[in-house]
Design a protein around this motif. Structure first.
Motif, PDB file in Angstrom:
ATOM      1  N   ALA A  97      46.762  74.108  -6.906  1.00 21.81           N
ATOM      2  CA  ALA A  97      47.550  75.325  -7.062  1.00 21.81           C
ATOM      3  C   ALA A  97      48.878  75.186  -6.316  1.00 21.81           C
ATOM      4  O   ALA A  97      49.851  75.845  -6.630  1.00 21.81           O
ATOM      5  CB  ALA A  97      46.775  76.523  -6.524  1.00 21.81           C
ATOM      6  N   LEU A  98      48.890  74.326  -5.298  1.00 26.15           N
ATOM      7  CA  LEU A  98      50.066  74.201  -4.451  1.00 26.15           C
ATOM      8  C   LEU A  98      50.978  73.074  -4.933  1.00 26.15           C
ATOM      9  O   LEU A  98      52.122  73.303  -5.296  1.00 26.15           O
ATOM     10  CB  LEU A  98      49.595  73.955  -3.011  1.00 26.15           C
ATOM     11  N   ILE A  99      50.448  71.842  -4.890  1.00 25.52           N
ATOM     12  CA  ILE A  99      51.206  70.702  -5.420  1.00 25.52           C
ATOM     13  C   ILE A  99      50.239  69.899  -6.275  1.00 25.52           C
ATOM     14  O   ILE A  99      49.288  69.339  -5.749  1.00 25.52           O
ATOM     15  CB  ILE A  99      51.728  69.774  -4.290  1.00 25.52           C
ATOM     16  N   PRO A 100      50.408  69.825  -7.587  1.00 24.76           N
ATOM     17  CA  PRO A 100      49.529  68.984  -8.392  1.00 24.76           C
ATOM     18  C   PRO A 100      49.745  67.503  -8.049  1.00 24.76           C
ATOM     19  O   PRO A 100      50.856  67.117  -7.667  1.00 24.76           O
ATOM     20  CB  PRO A 100      49.955  69.272  -9.834  1.00 24.76           C
ATOM     21  N   GLU A 101      48.648  66.741  -8.162  1.00 25.90           N
ATOM     22  CA  GLU A 101      48.742  65.337  -7.775  1.00 25.90           C
ATOM     23  C   GLU A 101      49.369  64.502  -8.893  1.00 25.90           C
ATOM     24  O   GLU A 101      49.104  64.709 -10.074  1.00 25.90           O
ATOM     25  CB  GLU A 101      47.350  64.789  -7.467  1.00 25.90           C
ATOM     26  N   HIS A 102      50.265  63.588  -8.519  1.00 26.13           N
ATOM     27  CA  HIS A 102      50.807  62.608  -9.458  1.00 26.13           C
ATOM     28  C   HIS A 102      50.567  61.238  -8.867  1.00 26.13           C
ATOM     29  O   HIS A 102      50.620  61.075  -7.663  1.00 26.13           O
ATOM     30  CB  HIS A 102      52.317  62.793  -9.629  1.00 26.13           C
ATOM     31  N   THR A 103      50.318  60.265  -9.718  1.00 31.41           N
ATOM     32  CA  THR A 103      50.153  58.917  -9.175  1.00 31.41           C
ATOM     33  C   THR A 103      51.156  57.975  -9.824  1.00 31.41           C
ATOM     34  O   THR A 103      51.575  58.181 -10.960  1.00 31.41           O
ATOM     35  CB  THR A 103      48.722  58.392  -9.415  1.00 31.41           C
ATOM     36  N   TYR A 104      51.538  56.983  -9.056  1.00 30.14           N
ATOM     37  CA  TYR A 104      52.476  55.967  -9.541  1.00 30.14           C
ATOM     38  C   TYR A 104      51.819  54.616  -9.372  1.00 30.14           C
ATOM     39  O   TYR A 104      51.135  54.377  -8.382  1.00 30.14           O
ATOM     40  CB  TYR A 104      53.779  56.009  -8.736  1.00 30.14           C
ATOM     41  N   LYS A 105      52.036  53.736 -10.347  1.00 29.41           N
ATOM     42  CA  LYS A 105      51.445  52.403 -10.283  1.00 29.41           C
ATOM     43  C   LYS A 105      52.463  51.410  -9.757  1.00 29.41           C
ATOM     44  O   LYS A 105      53.590  51.355 -10.243  1.00 29.41           O
ATOM     45  CB  LYS A 105      50.999  51.978 -11.690  1.00 29.41           C
ATOM     46  N   ILE A 106      52.077  50.657  -8.718  1.00 31.41           N
ATOM     47  CA  ILE A 106      52.937  49.578  -8.244  1.00 31.41           C
ATOM     48  C   ILE A 106      52.089  48.326  -8.352  1.00 31.41           C
ATOM     49  O   ILE A 106      51.204  48.112  -7.528  1.00 31.41           O
ATOM     50  CB  ILE A 106      53.348  49.776  -6.780  1.00 31.41           C
ATOM     51  N   GLY A 107      52.313  47.524  -9.365  1.00 31.33           N
ATOM     52  CA  GLY A 107      51.445  46.370  -9.600  1.00 31.33           C
ATOM     53  C   GLY A 107      50.043  46.892  -9.859  1.00 31.33           C
ATOM     54  O   GLY A 107      49.834  47.756 -10.710  1.00 31.33           O
ATOM     55  N   HIS A 108      49.058  46.428  -9.050  1.00 30.11           N
ATOM     56  CA  HIS A 108      47.697  46.909  -9.207  1.00 30.11           C
ATOM     57  C   HIS A 108      47.425  48.096  -8.313  1.00 30.11           C
ATOM     58  O   HIS A 108      46.365  48.712  -8.390  1.00 30.11           O
ATOM     59  CB  HIS A 108      46.702  45.790  -8.874  1.00 30.11           C
ATOM     60  N   ALA A 109      48.369  48.389  -7.427  1.00 32.13           N
ATOM     61  CA  ALA A 109      48.111  49.432  -6.440  1.00 32.13           C
ATOM     62  C   ALA A 109      48.561  50.783  -6.970  1.00 32.13           C
ATOM     63  O   ALA A 109      49.390  50.874  -7.858  1.00 32.13           O
ATOM     64  CB  ALA A 109      48.838  49.112  -5.152  1.00 32.13           C
ATOM     65  N   ILE A 110      47.960  51.850  -6.398  1.00 36.91           N
ATOM     66  CA  ILE A 110      48.293  53.194  -6.836  1.00 36.91           C
ATOM     67  C   ILE A 110      48.775  54.015  -5.651  1.00 36.91           C
ATOM     68  O   ILE A 110      48.170  54.010  -4.575  1.00 36.91           O
ATOM     69  CB  ILE A 110      47.082  53.840  -7.516  1.00 36.91           C
ATOM     70  N   LEU A 111      49.895  54.679  -5.864  1.00 35.65           N
ATOM     71  CA  LEU A 111      50.511  55.481  -4.811  1.00 35.65           C
ATOM     72  C   LEU A 111      50.540  56.910  -5.332  1.00 35.65           C
ATOM     73  O   LEU A 111      50.876  57.143  -6.489  1.00 35.65           O
ATOM     74  CB  LEU A 111      51.934  54.959  -4.591  1.00 35.65           C
ATOM     75  N   SER A 112      50.165  57.890  -4.483  1.00 31.47           N
ATOM     76  CA  SER A 112      50.207  59.271  -4.977  1.00 31.47           C
ATOM     77  C   SER A 112      51.364  60.006  -4.314  1.00 31.47           C
ATOM     78  O   SER A 112      51.858  59.608  -3.266  1.00 31.47           O
ATOM     79  CB  SER A 112      48.881  59.979  -4.707  1.00 31.47           C
TER      80      SER A 112
END
Lengths: 302, 394
Positions: free
Chosen positions: A134-149
């Protein structure tokens, strides 16, 4: 070994380090000024998380979308008020008493906050789900095989910004100068016309506000809160502050990231023994480097 | 100075001895009261049954459901005229899912309230803390939900209404291997809880004996909120499923973090998943997950349907497995007291051993280790709802 030292684990280390940093900066600031290890700091953080929880629930009940900045302001204010009141009610009467009394009082304040919160029906002792999306929806970004939110980016940038702002306040402003003067010698500072109690109130308000902000950010990142949520992070943040040199703001930041990385790599190597690494580091630092990595040598104070 | 010190030491020693003396005699007189006293009570006085469950703390929703199950069973018996012609009354204690609190609760119920039997507690660690106290006092105890095998091994007064961890872990492994066709599994479990470590261990054993491979077996300490390190390691090993036999508030976070890290396969758990709060914490992340359970409210059994209807009318929510087990456990205990024809602990214990009871969680008869032989159901989570998949018999 590929799953131990890879980019994802580095991101995980930054994530945990940022959470510790958010708490340990406030910890170390209060210690720097009045040499009080404020064990209740972790509970100020819990208060901030609950303030955010109620703020979001309130706007959800009115079917409005909560504004992140307003919620952040509410958390910081709640943390600041509790910190200010703890100082006035619990710590101030003990200002010129032995330091051990203040330390024990800090443990008392900590327990008071935990058990009072769990006794209040609106808070209660059980876990509550924090309304993360409700506050900040989660987004993820892919860097190579790693995932950053996006949460990880927010946590880390807030920690860095807070460190810079605080270092600036302490080093380059009038009130910061007064804070440093009070830290060095309370009596001399008073003779120079500094209102010591005002400075200490100010320090607690800043420390509490930081803890409140940290509470909100952890609530968003790990959407589960309860009145005892401050105990373990508070302890870890304290270790991070000691490691970095207690009293030093950049030191707390450095200590937090070192601790975060050691824990992640320790647990990646062996998940059961890894947890103990934080405590092992504390013991080693206290034996070989009692002033910490960036702390000043203050042998005479012991 | 020296003489004074010796004197002080002597006085304090005497005080300690005196204190111990009172405590010991106090205890023994209380147990005596309990054994002899309860059966001599007059007909009009209600029979006191102790109930223990964590209605607050990290397992709060388990406790709430279980307690509602106890209360509903008790009310039904009282409406039918009670047990042995006397009313039955619940003396309830909250153990907060903390073993120390559980031990205190059991002592209080036995020594202060003089209950004739105890139904509780919920988590295995708490039941393990309470069972030795009940065993020593000769008070029969039945835990509705503690699945760790060690609980009933404490002694012959300790029973349970649910299946045990080896069975639950084994069923999960069979289901994952045969129905989900998984060949590689990762495990993440809380190392501080008997329940979690037990399930993880038996899952691993069965999955490997079926020919599957455990690609990662990761523990975490109590109170962890960041599982990313363990999950990164597990997901890097490319498992078909992740087995997470933990309590709901951890499972929700684990599912969430696993999904963020890119894991799309099923996450499988045990009966600890059965809580409305799982969805609140885990959100969409718990979809496409499965867990083993004692009971499904979607069962066609008329006894189950009647129970679900009555419970929903009374509490405004459908019963979960803990409510069903709480209800069955209380019914088993009261039936045993009725069959024993007495409130004497030893007689109730003997009646429990020979019980043959058709409950809402299945048909219950005890084996020689006082564990029921009964079936498990598999439940899938779809769109935030529990869907019955299949029943697996022992």
């Amino acid at each position: 070994m590929g799953s131990i030292f890879n980019l994802q684990q580095i991101i995980n280390g930054i994530q945990i380090g940022s959470i510790y940093a958010l708490i340990s900066i406030g910890y170390t600031l209060v210690y720097g000024i009045i040499q009080l290890i404020n064990f209740a700091h972790g509970d100020f953080y819990m208060v901030g998380a609950y303030a955010a929880y109620f703020a979001v629930m309130f706007s959800a009940a009115r079917k409005e979308h909560p504004n992140v900045l307003i919620v952040l302001l509410i958390s910081m204010t709640a943390g600041a008020i509790v910190a200010f009141l703890s100082n006035r009610i619990a710590y101030r009467p003990l200002r010129y008493k032995p330091r051990l009394s203040a330390l024990i009082t800090a443990i008392g304040v900590s327990m008071f906050l935990e058990y009072t919160s769990s006794a209040i029906p609106a808070i209660g002792p059980s876990y509550r789900a924090f309304p993360q999306s409700a506050l900040i929806p989660e987004h993820t970004y892919k860097i190579g095989h790693a995932i950053l939110s996006n949460y990880q980016i927010v946590n880390m940038s807030v920690a860095v910004v807070l460190m810079v702002v605080l270092t600036y306040i302490v080093q380059y402003t009038r009130i910061g100068m007064a804070m440093r003067a009070s830290a060095q010698d309370k009596d001399a500072a008073r003779l120079m016309g500094i209102d010591i109690e005002y400075i200490i109130d100010f320090t607690f308000i800043i420390g509490g506000a930081l803890a409140g902000a940290a509470g909100l950010l952890t609530g968003i990142t790990y959407p589960r809160i309860n009145p005892y949520m401050g105990i373990i992070p508070g302890l870890k943040a304290f270790i991070a502050a000691v490691l970095g040199g207690i009293g030093s703001v950049p030191g707390a930041m450095l200590g937090s990231y070192i601790l975060g990385f050691s824990e992640v790599f320790g647990m990646a190597i062996n998940s059961i023994l890894g947890e103990g690494i934080a405590y092992a580091i504390l013991i080693l630092v206290l034996i070989f480097l009692p002033q910490g990595l960036l702390g000043k040598k203050t042998g005479e104070k012991v | 100075m020296k003489r004074r010190k010796t004197f002080a030491v002597l006085v304090s020693l005497l005080l300690v001895v005196a204190l111990f003396g009172t405590v010991l005699t106090g205890c023994s007189s209380k147990t005596a009261n309990n054994n002899g006293g309860s059966s001599q009570k007059t007909e009009s006085e209600p029979i006191l049954i102790g109930g223990v469950a964590p209605v607050t703390g990290p397992a709060a929703t388990y406790g709430k459901s279980t307690k509602q199950g106890y209360e509903m069973a008790l009310e039904e018996w009282n409406a039918k005229g009670g047990v042995l012609g006397r009313k039955v009354k619940l003396v309830f204690e909250d153990d907060k899912a903390d073993p120390t609190e559980a031990a205190n609760a059991f002592s209080k119920l036995i020594n202060d309230n003089h209950v004739v039997a105890i139904v509780g507690s919920v988590t295995s660690s708490c039941s393990l803390a309470g069972a030795p106290i009940a065993q020593r006092a000769g008070v029969p105890m039945i835990t509705p939900t503690s699945t760790n095998p060690k609980v009933t091994q404490v002694g012959d007064y300790i029973f349970r209404a649910c299946f045990i961890d080896p069975f639950q872990g084994t069923v999960a492994a069979k289901f994952v291997f045969n129905n989900l066709k998984a060949r590689k599994a990762g495990v993440i479990y809380d190392i501080g809880q008997d329940y979690n470590t037990g399930l993880a261990e038996f899952f691993k054993k069965e999955f490997e004996s079926l020919g599957g491979k455990i690609v990662a077996y990761e523990g975490y300490p109590d109170g962890t909120t960041d599982f990313n390190t363990q999950l990164t390691k597990i997901i890097d090993a490319k498992p078909d499923v992740i087995y997470s036999p933990n309590y709901y508030n951890d499972d929700g976070l684990i599912a969430k973090q696993a999904r963020t890290l890119g894991f799309t396969g099923p996450i499988v758990g045990g009966d600890g998943w059965d809580s409305p709060d799982l969805f609140k914490i885990g959100g969409d992340a718990v979809n496409n997950c499965y867990f083993t359970n004692h009971f499904s409210k979607d069962s066609k059994d008329p006894k189950v349907q009647a129970f679900v209807k009555k419970y929903t009318e009374k509490y405004g929510e459908a019963p979960d497995a803990l409510a069903a087990l709480g209800y069955d456990a209380m019914n088993i205990m009261l039936t045993a007291i009725q069959n024993a024809g007495s409130t004497d602990g030893a007689k109730i214990k003997d009646a429990l051993k020979n019980i043959d009871y058709q409950g809402v969680t299945g048909h219950i008869k005890f084996d020689k280790d006082r564990n029921p032989v009964k079936s498990a159901v598999i439940i899938k989570i779809e769109n935030g709802k529990q869907v019955y998949v299949t029943t697996i018999n022992p």
